[in-house]
Scaffold this motif. Structure first.
Motif, mmCIF file in Angstrom:
data_model
loop_
_atom_site.group_PDB
_atom_site.id
_atom_site.type_symbol
_atom_site.label_atom_id
_atom_site.label_comp_id
_atom_site.label_asym_id
_atom_site.label_seq_id
_atom_site.Cartn_x
_atom_site.Cartn_y
_atom_site.Cartn_z
ATOM 1 N N HIS A 98 0.827 -1.206 0.000
ATOM 2 C CA HIS A 98 0.000 0.000 0.000
ATOM 3 C C HIS A 98 0.857 1.251 0.000
ATOM 4 O O HIS A 98 0.341 2.365 -0.069
ATOM 5 C CB HIS A 98 -0.950 -0.013 1.194
ATOM 6 C CG HIS A 98 -1.989 -1.092 1.100
ATOM 7 N ND1 HIS A 98 -3.257 -0.879 0.614
ATOM 8 C CD2 HIS A 98 -1.931 -2.416 1.399
ATOM 9 C CE1 HIS A 98 -3.938 -2.009 0.618
ATOM 10 N NE2 HIS A 98 -3.154 -2.957 1.092
ATOM 11 N N SER A 99 2.157 1.071 0.092
ATOM 12 C CA SER A 99 3.133 2.160 0.043
ATOM 13 C C SER A 99 4.465 1.514 -0.300
ATOM 14 O O SER A 99 4.581 0.286 -0.281
ATOM 15 C CB SER A 99 3.192 2.893 1.388
ATOM 16 O OG SER A 99 3.454 1.998 2.447
ATOM 17 N N PRO A 100 5.493 2.304 -0.642
ATOM 18 C CA PRO A 100 6.788 1.692 -0.969
ATOM 19 C C PRO A 100 7.298 0.798 0.158
ATOM 20 O O PRO A 100 6.975 0.995 1.333
ATOM 21 C CB PRO A 100 7.695 2.907 -1.194
ATOM 22 C CG PRO A 100 6.765 3.985 -1.642
ATOM 23 C CD PRO A 100 5.510 3.770 -0.851
ATOM 24 N N THR A 101 8.100 -0.171 -0.222
ATOM 25 C CA THR A 101 8.653 -1.122 0.741
ATOM 26 C C THR A 101 9.377 -0.403 1.872
ATOM 27 O O THR A 101 10.185 0.501 1.641
ATOM 28 C CB THR A 101 9.614 -2.092 0.029
ATOM 29 O OG1 THR A 101 8.841 -2.971 -0.793
ATOM 30 C CG2 THR A 101 10.421 -2.916 1.031
ATOM 31 N N SER A 127 3.838 3.174 6.051
ATOM 32 C CA SER A 127 3.286 4.526 6.179
ATOM 33 C C SER A 127 1.770 4.540 6.118
ATOM 34 O O SER A 127 1.131 5.461 6.623
ATOM 35 C CB SER A 127 3.857 5.435 5.085
ATOM 36 O OG SER A 127 3.534 4.948 3.787
ATOM 37 N N SER A 128 1.163 3.504 5.512
ATOM 38 C CA SER A 128 -0.296 3.443 5.489
ATOM 39 C C SER A 128 -0.866 2.907 6.793
ATOM 40 O O SER A 128 -2.079 2.977 7.014
ATOM 41 C CB SER A 128 -0.770 2.561 4.324
ATOM 42 O OG SER A 128 -0.427 1.203 4.555
ATOM 43 N N GLY A 129 0.003 2.356 7.659
ATOM 44 C CA GLY A 129 -0.491 1.769 8.907
ATOM 45 C C GLY A 129 -1.509 0.681 8.640
ATOM 46 O O GLY A 129 -2.513 0.562 9.349
ATOM 47 N N PHE A 130 -1.260 -0.141 7.630
ATOM 48 C CA PHE A 130 -2.253 -1.124 7.207
ATOM 49 C C PHE A 130 -2.578 -2.079 8.353
ATOM 50 O O PHE A 130 -1.688 -2.553 9.055
ATOM 51 C CB PHE A 130 -1.742 -1.915 6.003
ATOM 52 C CG PHE A 130 -2.806 -2.725 5.337
ATOM 53 C CD1 PHE A 130 -3.663 -2.148 4.425
ATOM 54 C CD2 PHE A 130 -2.968 -4.072 5.643
ATOM 55 C CE1 PHE A 130 -4.662 -2.894 3.813
ATOM 56 C CE2 PHE A 130 -3.961 -4.823 5.045
ATOM 57 C CZ PHE A 130 -4.808 -4.234 4.133
ATOM 58 N N GLY A 171 -4.933 -19.625 4.039
ATOM 59 C CA GLY A 171 -6.305 -19.818 3.603
ATOM 60 C C GLY A 171 -7.162 -18.573 3.622
ATOM 61 O O GLY A 171 -8.278 -18.585 3.110
ATOM 62 N N TRP A 172 -6.660 -17.502 4.225
ATOM 63 C CA TRP A 172 -7.408 -16.248 4.286
ATOM 64 C C TRP A 172 -6.802 -15.231 3.335
ATOM 65 O O TRP A 172 -5.625 -15.347 2.942
ATOM 66 C CB TRP A 172 -7.413 -15.701 5.719
ATOM 67 C CG TRP A 172 -8.426 -16.383 6.601
ATOM 68 C CD1 TRP A 172 -8.890 -17.666 6.490
ATOM 69 C CD2 TRP A 172 -9.104 -15.813 7.719
ATOM 70 N NE1 TRP A 172 -9.807 -17.929 7.483
ATOM 71 C CE2 TRP A 172 -9.958 -16.810 8.246
ATOM 72 C CE3 TRP A 172 -9.059 -14.562 8.340
ATOM 73 C CZ2 TRP A 172 -10.772 -16.591 9.356
ATOM 74 C CZ3 TRP A 172 -9.870 -14.346 9.452
ATOM 75 C CH2 TRP A 172 -10.721 -15.342 9.947
ATOM 76 N N SER A 173 -7.597 -14.244 2.972
ATOM 77 C CA SER A 173 -7.140 -13.183 2.087
ATOM 78 C C SER A 173 -5.754 -12.687 2.492
ATOM 79 O O SER A 173 -5.463 -12.521 3.685
ATOM 80 C CB SER A 173 -8.138 -12.014 2.140
ATOM 81 O OG SER A 173 -7.584 -10.847 1.559
ATOM 82 N N GLY A 174 -4.901 -12.446 1.508
ATOM 83 C CA GLY A 174 -3.550 -11.985 1.786
ATOM 84 C C GLY A 174 -3.498 -10.719 2.607
ATOM 85 O O GLY A 174 -2.482 -10.435 3.253
ATOM 86 N N SER A 175 -4.565 -9.943 2.607
ATOM 87 C CA SER A 175 -4.594 -8.711 3.402
ATOM 88 C C SER A 175 -4.508 -8.988 4.890
ATOM 89 O O SER A 175 -4.194 -8.085 5.680
ATOM 90 C CB SER A 175 -5.870 -7.908 3.098
ATOM 91 O OG SER A 175 -7.031 -8.666 3.403
ATOM 92 N N ASN A 176 -4.792 -10.213 5.315
ATOM 93 C CA ASN A 176 -4.654 -10.573 6.731
ATOM 94 C C ASN A 176 -3.209 -10.860 7.125
ATOM 95 O O ASN A 176 -2.888 -10.892 8.312
ATOM 96 C CB ASN A 176 -5.515 -11.812 7.046
ATOM 97 C CG ASN A 176 -6.997 -11.525 7.013
ATOM 98 O OD1 ASN A 176 -7.573 -11.019 7.964
ATOM 99 N ND2 ASN A 176 -7.626 -11.832 5.883
ATOM 100 N N SER A 177 -2.365 -11.089 6.135
ATOM 101 C CA SER A 177 -0.957 -11.414 6.400
ATOM 102 C C SER A 177 -0.148 -10.128 6.388
ATOM 103 O O SER A 177 0.484 -9.774 5.384
ATOM 104 C CB SER A 177 -0.455 -12.430 5.368
ATOM 105 O OG SER A 177 -1.139 -13.668 5.527
ATOM 106 N N ILE A 178 -0.169 -9.424 7.511
ATOM 107 C CA ILE A 178 0.359 -8.069 7.623
ATOM 108 C C ILE A 178 1.876 -8.060 7.597
ATOM 109 O O ILE A 178 2.527 -8.740 8.400
ATOM 110 C CB ILE A 178 -0.144 -7.412 8.930
ATOM 111 C CG1 ILE A 178 -1.682 -7.378 8.972
ATOM 112 C CG2 ILE A 178 0.433 -6.006 9.093
ATOM 113 C CD1 ILE A 178 -2.323 -6.505 7.946
#
Length: 398
Positions: free
Chosen positions: A89-92, A193-196, A235-242
């Motif tokens: 969601h922002s640069p590495t 920086s997005s604090g995802f 098994g869950w959406s990659g968005s859960n793998s912070i």
């Protein structure tokens, strides 16, 4: 006093006494870098933009801050680190491991703790081979498959990969702080920086396969994949793998934030907002069964015999069967699933095709061990999540 690697003997009470609760130095370092850049700009000096990724982006399809894997470059079972897709969601973020801290906090935790990297490395380690996939994978194919365009990153088939992940289970980390009986949710927050952030029910957080991963395919996590620590939620959406995991917030109430109210939710007539409030629709957690060919799209092949392979995966794996069609779905044949066959991983499949000159459409269809298969009709939703119909793959033979 920090424990030595391989000699973990401390109890949770020992950790409570020993753990530092100082500020997260990684944030201070980031602020200092930002301040240096701002000072240079104010002085009129040219400031080169920071690279968006650490790895070489040339093998990928580049999409703003994201890198999409070209599946045709993946021949083996595991996805090499240098070819694994990147969803940012922002640069590495670059983090100094010596200054890294992971906080455990919230009204559902018995004690607030800050753990450094050596402490995480000293905990009992677990290894899980699992695929990760963005819930928006295939979204760029939405117009072709549904006749409409969905909002969001226009991925083709490469927002997925499979790796061996190692680190302490999230349950082991939570045990150090203690979890109150009233705890309901665990919210994970990144240092980017997005604090995802994304929240999960306590039961999923305590699943032994939910990790605080420190290594990927036997190596320390690459910066693009969350060094020094990330969550991995198979098994869950990659968005859960912070990635760049900075805070673990244990809550006695359901946690709501942008990423389970307006993002990563199914929005459409089938999911009335009033039934899911405060979310705008059904929250996406578990992924769906899918399969795709490891070919360029569209593909060009010479006439003759070809060994074709691809990858299939399911959240309730393993995949039990993969079928393929040489004629757009009119005829179905059985593909061979190649070992290893692991419950949380993807499965490599292959078949031989005698290609004749002309235009062809190959299609694949996967079925998991519970009988779940790819549906004939797409899941229509505003943001194009979880698209998983049997995917037609155009091939020109000449």
């Amino acid at each position: 006093m920090k424990p030595k690697r391989g000699t973990f003997r401390l109890t949770r009470r020992d950790f409570v006494r020993a753990a530092s609760v100082g500020p997260a130095a990684a944030w201070l370092a980031a602020c200092e870098r930002a301040g240096d850049a701002a000072s240079a700009a104010a002085a009129g000096r040219d400031v080169a933009p920071a690279p968006r990724w650490v790895k070489d982006p040339s093998p990928f399809v580049q999409r703003v801050t994201n890198l999409e894997t070209r599946l045709e470059l993946i021949d083996g079972f595991l996805t090499p680190n240098e070819l694994f897709f990147v969803r940012n969601h922002s640069p590495t973020l670059r983090i100094d491991p010596a200054s890294y801290s992971l906080w455990i906090e919230g009204d559902g935790a018995e004690t607030e703790l800050s753990l450094d990297l050596s402490t995480l490395e000293a905990l009992p380690q677990r290894t899980v081979t699992a695929y990760l996939e963005c819930a928006g994978n295939w979204r760029g194919l939405y117009p072709e498959l549904t006749g409409t365009r969905a909002s969001g990153g226009q991925w083709s088939t490469g927002a997925v990969g499979c790796a061996e992940w190692s680190g302490p289970s999230l349950a082991t980390v939570l045990e150090l702080a203690g979890v109150r009986p009233e705890a309901v949710d665990v919210n994970l927050v990144g240092l980017d920086s997005s604090g995802f952030e994304r929240a999960m029910p306590l039961a999923k957080a305590l699943d032994p396969d939910t990790l605080v991963a420190l290594r990927m395919n036997g190596e320390p996590l690459p910066p693009d994949h969350g060094f020094p620590a990330r969550s991995v939620v198979p098994g869950w959406s990659g968005s859960n793998s912070i990635k760049w995991l900075g805070r673990i917030q244990v809550s006695t109430e359901r946690v709501w934030n942008r990423n389970n109210t307006s993002s990563y939710v199914l929005i459409g007539d089938e999911w009335p907002a009033e039934d899911y409030a405060p979310a705008q629709g059904k929250v996406i957690n578990e992924l769906v069964v899918k399969s795709a060919l490891a070919l360029p799209r569209p593909a060009r092949l010479a006439p003759g015999s070809h060994a074709i392979h691809g990858f299939a995966h399911a959240p309730d794996g393993p995949v039990a069967a993969v079928e393929w069609s040489p004629d757009g779905g009119a005829t179905w044949l059985e593909a061979t699933i190649v070992e290893p066959i692991l419950p949380l991983a993807w499965q490599r499949f292959e078949f031989d095709w005698e290609a004749t000159a002309g235009s062809h459409t190959l299609v694949t269809r996967a079925t998991d061990a519970a009988g779940n298969t790819q549906p004939a009709e797409p899941l229509m939703n505003e943001k194009g999540y979880l698209l998983n119909v049997p995917l037609p793959h155009p091939v020109q033979v000449e």
